[in-house]
Design a protein around this motif. Structure first.
Motif, PDB file in Angstrom:
ATOM      1  N   LEU A  73      20.732  78.447  53.548  1.00  0.00           N
ATOM      2  CA  LEU A  73      22.069  78.132  54.061  1.00  0.00           C
ATOM      3  C   LEU A  73      22.202  78.447  55.551  1.00  0.00           C
ATOM      4  CD1 LEU A  73      24.947  77.146  53.354  1.00  0.00           C
ATOM      5  CD2 LEU A  73      25.544  79.540  52.941  1.00  0.00           C
ATOM      6  N   ALA A  74      21.753  79.621  55.973  1.00  0.00           N
ATOM      7  CA  ALA A  74      21.881  79.996  57.383  1.00  0.00           C
ATOM      8  C   ALA A  74      21.133  79.008  58.270  1.00  0.00           C
ATOM      9  CB  ALA A  74      21.362  81.413  57.595  1.00  0.00           C
ATOM     10  N   ASP A  75      19.917  78.603  57.848  1.00  0.00           N
ATOM     11  CA  ASP A  75      19.145  77.624  58.617  1.00  0.00           C
ATOM     12  C   ASP A  75      19.910  76.308  58.719  1.00  0.00           C
ATOM     13  OD1 ASP A  75      17.031  79.415  58.885  1.00  0.00           O
ATOM     14  OD2 ASP A  75      16.041  78.700  57.067  1.00  0.00           O
ATOM     15  N   CYS A  76      20.455  75.866  57.601  1.00  0.00           N
ATOM     16  CA  CYS A  76      21.120  74.568  57.571  1.00  0.00           C
ATOM     17  C   CYS A  76      22.384  74.572  58.442  1.00  0.00           C
ATOM     18  CB  CYS A  76      21.462  74.185  56.128  1.00  0.00           C
ATOM     19  SG  CYS A  76      21.797  72.422  55.899  1.00  0.00           S
ATOM     20  N   VAL A  77      23.186  75.628  58.332  1.00  0.00           N
ATOM     21  CA  VAL A  77      24.412  75.708  59.132  1.00  0.00           C
ATOM     22  C   VAL A  77      24.081  75.833  60.619  1.00  0.00           C
ATOM     23  CG1 VAL A  77      26.496  77.056  59.612  1.00  0.00           C
ATOM     24  CG2 VAL A  77      25.802  76.647  57.250  1.00  0.00           C
ATOM     25  N   THR A  78      23.095  76.667  60.957  1.00  0.00           N
ATOM     26  CA  THR A  78      22.726  76.869  62.361  1.00  0.00           C
ATOM     27  C   THR A  78      22.221  75.569  62.985  1.00  0.00           C
ATOM     28  OG1 THR A  78      22.171  79.190  61.949  1.00  0.00           O
ATOM     29  CG2 THR A  78      21.243  78.172  63.924  1.00  0.00           C
ATOM     30  N   GLU A  79      21.344  74.858  62.274  1.00  0.00           N
ATOM     31  CA  GLU A  79      20.827  73.592  62.796  1.00  0.00           C
ATOM     32  C   GLU A  79      21.928  72.545  62.896  1.00  0.00           C
ATOM     33  OE1 GLU A  79      17.302  72.214  60.821  1.00  0.00           O
ATOM     34  OE2 GLU A  79      16.452  74.243  60.725  1.00  0.00           O
ATOM     35  N   THR A  80      22.878  72.599  61.994  1.00  0.00           N
ATOM     36  CA  THR A  80      24.006  71.665  62.025  1.00  0.00           C
ATOM     37  C   THR A  80      24.870  71.922  63.254  1.00  0.00           C
ATOM     38  OG1 THR A  80      24.016  71.438  59.613  1.00  0.00           O
ATOM     39  CG2 THR A  80      26.054  70.878  60.768  1.00  0.00           C
ATOM     40  N   GLU A  81      25.130  73.197  63.555  1.00  0.00           N
ATOM     41  CA  GLU A  81      25.904  73.527  64.763  1.00  0.00           C
ATOM     42  C   GLU A  81      25.178  73.058  66.022  1.00  0.00           C
ATOM     43  OE1 GLU A  81      28.617  77.398  63.768  1.00  0.00           O
ATOM     44  OE2 GLU A  81      26.499  77.784  64.165  1.00  0.00           O
ATOM     45  N   GLU A  82      23.861  73.203  66.041  1.00  0.00           N
ATOM     46  CA  GLU A  82      23.083  72.742  67.196  1.00  0.00           C
ATOM     47  C   GLU A  82      23.166  71.225  67.341  1.00  0.00           C
ATOM     48  OE1 GLU A  82      19.242  74.287  66.312  1.00  0.00           O
ATOM     49  OE2 GLU A  82      19.732  76.350  66.922  1.00  0.00           O
ATOM     50  N   ASP A  83      23.145  70.531  66.225  1.00  0.00           N
ATOM     51  CA  ASP A  83      23.257  69.076  66.241  1.00  0.00           C
ATOM     52  C   ASP A  83      24.612  68.636  66.797  1.00  0.00           C
ATOM     53  OD1 ASP A  83      21.373  67.146  65.727  1.00  0.00           O
ATOM     54  OD2 ASP A  83      22.201  66.595  63.777  1.00  0.00           O
ATOM     55  N   LEU A  84      25.663  69.343  66.427  1.00  0.00           N
ATOM     56  CA  LEU A  84      27.001  69.009  66.921  1.00  0.00           C
ATOM     57  C   LEU A  84      27.070  69.156  68.441  1.00  0.00           C
ATOM     58  CD1 LEU A  84      29.094  70.726  64.119  1.00  0.00           C
ATOM     59  CD2 LEU A  84      29.110  68.275  64.646  1.00  0.00           C
ATOM     60  N   LYS A  85      26.455  70.217  68.983  1.00  0.00           N
ATOM     61  CA  LYS A  85      26.441  70.407  70.441  1.00  0.00           C
ATOM     62  C   LYS A  85      25.667  69.287  71.117  1.00  0.00           C
ATOM     63  CE  LYS A  85      26.825  75.471  70.325  1.00  0.00           C
ATOM     64  NZ  LYS A  85      26.123  76.748  70.588  1.00  0.00           N
ATOM     65  N   ARG A  86      24.526  68.931  70.545  1.00  0.00           N
ATOM     66  CA  ARG A  86      23.691  67.876  71.144  1.00  0.00           C
ATOM     67  C   ARG A  86      24.430  66.536  71.183  1.00  0.00           C
ATOM     68  NH1 ARG A  86      20.518  63.833  69.461  1.00  0.00           N
ATOM     69  NH2 ARG A  86      20.935  64.293  67.262  1.00  0.00           N
TER      70      ARG A  86
END
Length: 464
Positions: A352-365
């Protein structure tokens, strides 16, 4: 997907008018209300709406529509999120809101029998004086029939499960208008195929639910709500995993990322630290709840949590959880006039932490705004994408984000949807998730139970 022949549709509507009189409605406004969708999918209204009052009404609509090969779409309260109530091939919508009677309550057995139009809040209001409640809470005041059809879940799932675990038996109107009874009130059974759970989550594509037998629970002696802020999403997720592994019986545990906390503070007039936040609830005796709270506080501290505060005061608990349930409206207020596209995925909680963190990074990109809330006890989280639905370039970035979100979840051993269902919006992800053989099996089930493809066509798996 073809619409019915004009003459066939006209004959069906004529027969329905003769049977139902003014309970058959064909006005444009009412038809559009019965196809509204709370996501980005376009509205596709039915050709007419029938207000059902009893099981015989459902049976007669199905028989008339089957005779003329006209689609039938069941409608509860319309809170589904993936176009489940749309009518892409037209047809007849059966509105079940008036089938709202609580038929039997068996307090000693912790179960009840209800009609599909009973809403969650109405049921719990009826049960309160008997010290009972129904625990599945998807946020919206949805109908129990709709919650069963979409296999709904919510904030209590970590302790009480989803609709899948809380439905004992169903009565379902099948394609010829006859009724299937899928089970009994017994708490377990080894008698035949598990038909109950075939219809739980079928989104009205295999038949229409006309009666439900569901499990109830006793209202806990003490309920405590708690909040704990963390420096990082990873710390909050790690605290959740440790709490579950050590056996703390969490009733609710919700993650709000920093963006969502900011939105809730502004909308609900709160002063929470604007960092990742866990909202929790503990159920049990006074002693048990105090012990659970203390134990979790120690775990939170180990994982970088800040001040851990908990309360048993009903007014404080209500304020905290109301802010969580108002998360959609708080997001909508961030950008007045914009739309909010809600989507969800679910992964094993270890990812879960990996998925949420990568999702937040995708939103910034992608330069997108999408606060995140998650039912972290079962690895499920929701993104509320704020965007101008009339801006093609922004929507293209939004669709890229949602596609990447699903691919990310599936690559981590997760699913394209933990709660919202497939409907129209997520059909394209099923093959990658389950494989072509599973899709073929679903098609075979659909063909066997609905050979004319009249039940909610165009949802879950295309027939072909």
């Amino acid at each position: 997907m073809k619409r019915p022949e004009p003459q066939a549709l006209a004959s069906a509507v004529e027969a329905l008018a003769a049977r139902f009189g003014n309970r058959l409605i064909t006005s444009q406004s009412v038809r559009e209300q019965h196809a509204h969708t709370t996501t980005w999918l376009p509205t596709q209204p039915p050709d007419a709406v029938v207000m059902a009052q009893e099981t015989a009404d459902i049976q007669d609509v199905v028989r008339i529509c089957a005779k003329h090969r006209v689609p039938v779409i069941a409608f509860g309260t319309g809170t589904s999120l993936e176009g489940q109530v749309n009518a892409p091939a037209g047809g007849i919508c059966i509105d079940l809101r008036d089938m709202n009677r609580i038929l039997e309550v068996h307090a000693e057995d912790l179960d009840c029998v209800i009609q599909p139009g009973v809403t969650r809040k109405a049921l719990n209001e009826h049960l309160r004086d008997q010290g009972l409640f129904f625990p599945i809470d998807p946020g919206a005041d949805a109908s129990l029939g709709g919650m069963t059809a979409t296999r709904a879940s919510g904030t209590n799932a970590v302790r009480y499960g989803t609709m899948r675990e809380n439905v004992l038996a169903l009565k379902v109107v099948r394609g010829d208008g006859e009724i299937i009874t899928t089970g009994t009130r017994a708490k377990k059974s080894a008698a035949g195929y598990d038909l109950t759970h075939l219809f739980v989550g079928a989104e009205g594509t295999l038949g229409i639910i006309s009666e439900l037998t569901i499990k109830l629970r006793g209202i806990p002696e003490t309920i405590a709500a708690a909040a704990c802020s963390f420096e990082t999403v990873r710390g909050a997720c790690q605290a959740t995993i440790l709490a579950i592994q050590t056996g703390i019986p969490l009733a609710r545990i919700e993650l709000l990322n920093a963006e969502q906390v900011r939105a809730c503070n502004a909308y609900s007039k709160l002063t929470l630290p604007e960092t990742p936040l866990l909202l929790l609830e503990f159920h049990g005796s006074e002693v048990e709840v105090a012990e659970q709270s203390r134990n979790f506080g120690e775990i939170a501290k180990e994982c970088g949590g800040g001040d851990f505060t908990w309360t048993t005061k009903p007014e404080d608990r209500t304020k905290l959880w109301q802010a969580r349930h108002d998360a959609y409206w708080s997001v909508k207020a961030l950008r007045p006039g914009a739309g909010v596209v809600a989507t969800d995925v679910c992964v094993p909680i270890s990812r879960l932490a990996d998925c949420v963190t990568e999702t937040e990074e995708d939103l910034k990109r992608l330069n997108l705004l999408s606060p995140i809330v998650g039912h972290v006890g079962d690895g499920n989280f929701h993104c509320s994408l704020v965007c101008d639905v009339d801006n093609k370039e922004e929507m293209a970035r939004g669709e890229e984000f949602m596609h990447r979100l699903v691919e990310r979840a599936q690559s981590m051993g997760g699913t394209c949807t933990g709660e919202h269902g497939i409907g129209q919006g997520k059909q394209k992800y099923l093959k990658a998730e389950l494989g072509p053989e599973a899709i073929d099996a679903m098609r075979a089930l659909k063909q066997a139970l609905d050979p004319q493809n009249i039940f909610n066509p165009g949802k879950i798996v295309p027939v072909g």
